[in-house]
Design a protein around this motif. Structure first.
Motif, PDB file in Angstrom:
ATOM      1  N   ALA A 294       0.838  -1.200   0.000  1.00  0.00           N
ATOM      2  CA  ALA A 294       0.000   0.000   0.000  1.00  0.00           C
ATOM      3  C   ALA A 294       0.870   1.247   0.000  1.00  0.00           C
ATOM      4  N   LYS A 295       0.445   2.258  -0.759  1.00  0.00           N
ATOM      5  CA  LYS A 295       1.125   3.559  -0.798  1.00  0.00           C
ATOM      6  C   LYS A 295       0.073   4.647  -0.946  1.00  0.00           C
ATOM      7  N   VAL A 296       0.325   5.781  -0.340  1.00  0.00           N
ATOM      8  CA  VAL A 296      -0.543   6.934  -0.564  1.00  0.00           C
ATOM      9  C   VAL A 296      -0.290   7.420  -1.981  1.00  0.00           C
ATOM     10  N   SER A 297      -1.345   7.463  -2.795  1.00  0.00           N
ATOM     11  CA  SER A 297      -1.192   7.905  -4.183  1.00  0.00           C
ATOM     12  C   SER A 297      -1.433   9.401  -4.341  1.00  0.00           C
ATOM     13  N   ARG A 298      -2.291   9.957  -3.474  1.00  0.00           N
ATOM     14  CA  ARG A 298      -2.538  11.408  -3.515  1.00  0.00           C
ATOM     15  C   ARG A 298      -3.164  11.822  -2.199  1.00  0.00           C
ATOM     16  N   ALA A 299      -2.850  13.031  -1.781  1.00  0.00           N
ATOM     17  CA  ALA A 299      -3.459  13.601  -0.579  1.00  0.00           C
ATOM     18  C   ALA A 299      -4.256  14.827  -0.985  1.00  0.00           C
ATOM     19  N   PHE A 300      -5.383  14.999  -0.355  1.00  0.00           N
ATOM     20  CA  PHE A 300      -6.197  16.182  -0.596  1.00  0.00           C
ATOM     21  C   PHE A 300      -6.088  17.041   0.661  1.00  0.00           C
ATOM     22  N   ASN A 301      -7.108  17.649   1.130  1.00  0.00           N
ATOM     23  CA  ASN A 301      -6.983  18.510   2.309  1.00  0.00           C
ATOM     24  C   ASN A 301      -6.753  17.689   3.576  1.00  0.00           C
ATOM     25  N   THR A 302      -7.707  16.831   3.890  1.00  0.00           N
ATOM     26  CA  THR A 302      -7.603  15.984   5.085  1.00  0.00           C
ATOM     27  C   THR A 302      -7.650  14.496   4.733  1.00  0.00           C
ATOM     28  N   SER A 303      -7.883  14.201   3.468  1.00  0.00           N
ATOM     29  CA  SER A 303      -8.013  12.810   3.041  1.00  0.00           C
ATOM     30  C   SER A 303      -6.827  12.362   2.196  1.00  0.00           C
ATOM     31  N   MET A 304      -6.665  11.055   2.142  1.00  0.00           N
ATOM     32  CA  MET A 304      -5.586  10.450   1.368  1.00  0.00           C
ATOM     33  C   MET A 304      -6.147   9.265   0.603  1.00  0.00           C
ATOM     34  N   GLU A 305      -5.788   9.174  -0.661  1.00  0.00           N
ATOM     35  CA  GLU A 305      -6.129   7.990  -1.438  1.00  0.00           C
ATOM     36  C   GLU A 305      -4.956   7.026  -1.323  1.00  0.00           C
ATOM     37  N   ILE A 306      -5.251   5.772  -1.003  1.00  0.00           N
ATOM     38  CA  ILE A 306      -4.219   4.751  -0.881  1.00  0.00           C
ATOM     39  C   ILE A 306      -4.470   3.705  -1.948  1.00  0.00           C
ATOM     40  N   TYR A 307      -3.448   3.447  -2.750  1.00  0.00           N
ATOM     41  CA  TYR A 307      -3.530   2.441  -3.803  1.00  0.00           C
ATOM     42  C   TYR A 307      -2.880   1.175  -3.276  1.00  0.00           C
ATOM     43  N   ILE A 308      -3.567   0.057  -3.429  1.00  0.00           N
ATOM     44  CA  ILE A 308      -3.101  -1.207  -2.870  1.00  0.00           C
ATOM     45  C   ILE A 308      -2.944  -2.237  -3.984  1.00  0.00           C
ATOM     46  N   ASP A 309      -1.783  -2.873  -4.017  1.00  0.00           N
ATOM     47  CA  ASP A 309      -1.516  -3.981  -4.933  1.00  0.00           C
ATOM     48  C   ASP A 309      -1.368  -5.248  -4.097  1.00  0.00           C
ATOM     49  N   VAL A 310      -1.991  -6.327  -4.552  1.00  0.00           N
ATOM     50  CA  VAL A 310      -1.904  -7.609  -3.849  1.00  0.00           C
ATOM     51  C   VAL A 310      -1.187  -8.601  -4.760  1.00  0.00           C
ATOM     52  N   TRP A 311      -0.128  -9.180  -4.229  1.00  0.00           N
ATOM     53  CA  TRP A 311       0.704 -10.114  -4.985  1.00  0.00           C
ATOM     54  C   TRP A 311       0.603 -11.501  -4.374  1.00  0.00           C
ATOM     55  N   MET A 312       0.659 -12.497  -5.233  1.00  0.00           N
ATOM     56  CA  MET A 312       0.618 -13.892  -4.813  1.00  0.00           C
ATOM     57  C   MET A 312       1.920 -14.538  -5.296  1.00  0.00           C
ATOM     58  N   GLU A 313       2.516 -15.299  -4.408  1.00  0.00           N
ATOM     59  CA  GLU A 313       3.791 -15.936  -4.728  1.00  0.00           C
ATOM     60  C   GLU A 313       3.563 -17.412  -5.054  1.00  0.00           C
ATOM     61  N   ASP A 314       4.072 -17.846  -6.186  1.00  0.00           N
ATOM     62  CA  ASP A 314       3.965 -19.259  -6.562  1.00  0.00           C
ATOM     63  C   ASP A 314       4.767 -20.098  -5.588  1.00  0.00           C
ATOM     64  N   ARG A 315       4.140 -21.153  -5.075  1.00  0.00           N
ATOM     65  CA  ARG A 315       4.794 -21.985  -4.056  1.00  0.00           C
ATOM     66  C   ARG A 315       6.061 -22.662  -4.552  1.00  0.00           C
ATOM     67  N   GLU A 316       6.100 -23.030  -5.802  1.00  0.00           N
ATOM     68  CA  GLU A 316       7.245 -23.772  -6.321  1.00  0.00           C
ATOM     69  C   GLU A 316       8.319 -22.883  -6.928  1.00  0.00           C
ATOM     70  N   SER A 317       7.917 -21.952  -7.794  1.00  0.00           N
ATOM     71  CA  SER A 317       8.916 -21.125  -8.484  1.00  0.00           C
ATOM     72  C   SER A 317       9.278 -19.852  -7.718  1.00  0.00           C
ATOM     73  N   GLY A 318       8.371 -19.388  -6.865  1.00  0.00           N
ATOM     74  CA  GLY A 318       8.598 -18.131  -6.156  1.00  0.00           C
ATOM     75  C   GLY A 318       8.212 -16.911  -6.976  1.00  0.00           C
ATOM     76  N   ALA A 319       7.730 -17.130  -8.197  1.00  0.00           N
ATOM     77  CA  ALA A 319       7.329 -16.013  -9.061  1.00  0.00           C
ATOM     78  C   ALA A 319       6.130 -15.285  -8.460  1.00  0.00           C
ATOM     79  N   ARG A 320       6.165 -13.943  -8.551  1.00  0.00           N
ATOM     80  CA  ARG A 320       5.066 -13.123  -8.033  1.00  0.00           C
ATOM     81  C   ARG A 320       4.102 -12.777  -9.160  1.00  0.00           C
ATOM     82  N   THR A 321       2.807 -12.903  -8.850  1.00  0.00           N
ATOM     83  CA  THR A 321       1.753 -12.562  -9.788  1.00  0.00           C
ATOM     84  C   THR A 321       0.814 -11.585  -9.099  1.00  0.00           C
ATOM     85  N   LYS A 322       0.426 -10.533  -9.821  1.00  0.00           N
ATOM     86  CA  LYS A 322      -0.539  -9.595  -9.241  1.00  0.00           C
ATOM     87  C   LYS A 322      -1.899 -10.277  -9.210  1.00  0.00           C
TER      88      LYS A 322
END
Length: 169
Positions: free
Chosen positions: A77-105
């Motif tokens: 998660a990261k703050v993507s933009r802040a307004f006066n009192t609010s903040m938009e947070i953009y969240i990316d969720v990644w899954m890791e392959d059990r065997e190869s370790g490759a990350r997939t969104k």
């Protein structure tokens, strides 16, 4: 109040999907993922504002891929933009392959948090200075998302949604 970069609010939470967190198809419950995203977004918003923060809205959630039992899941998660009192947070969720370790969104979401004082009253937050191409893209899109939300809620008139109008000019 000094502006901050999205990287300064970056929050990464990694965990494994356990049997008690899955549905009958042995995939992570959507509600469990929402809770994980909410916690990561909350920490990110607090890092940016250095204040108490509350969830104002869940603006967008995309469950693009099922997350199976035993998967290693990373919520970023990261703050993507802040307004006066609010903040938009953009969240990316990644899954890791059990065997190869490759990350997939697997999923993504956009939450809005508001910074408050000890009495629950909204307080001003620092601006965001995006650095990378994706941070700039998310920063610019955040204003369009905010205007669309205000427009749909009847809080602004169509002619006041200048960023949205610019898409069609």
């Amino acid at each position: 109040m000094k502006a901050k970069t999205p990287e300064q609010s970056k929050t990464t939470m990694t965990d494994m999907v356990l049997p008690s967190e899955t549905n009958p198809l042995n995939n992570l419950f959507g509600g469990e993922l929402l809770a994980r995203m909410d916690r990561a977004a909350s920490i990110s918003a607090r890092r940016h504002s250095r204040r108490i923060v509350v969830t104002a809205s869940v603006n967008h959630v995309a469950f693009n891929r099922a997350v199976p039992l035993g998967s290693v899941v990373t919520v970023e998660a990261k703050v993507s933009r802040a307004f006066n009192t609010s903040m938009e947070i953009y969240i990316d969720v990644w899954m890791e392959d059990r065997e190869s370790g490759a990350r997939t969104k697997a999923n993504e979401a956009i939450y809005t948090f508001v910074a408050v004082d000890e009495t629950g009253r909204p307080v001003k937050v620092p601006e965001v200075t995006p650095e990378t191409a994706i941070e700039k893209e998310r920063f610019n899109a955040a204003l369009r998302r905010k205007q669309l939300s205000l427009l749909l809620a009847g809080k602004i008139k169509p002619n006041e949604a200048t960023e949205l109008k610019a898409l069609f000019d």
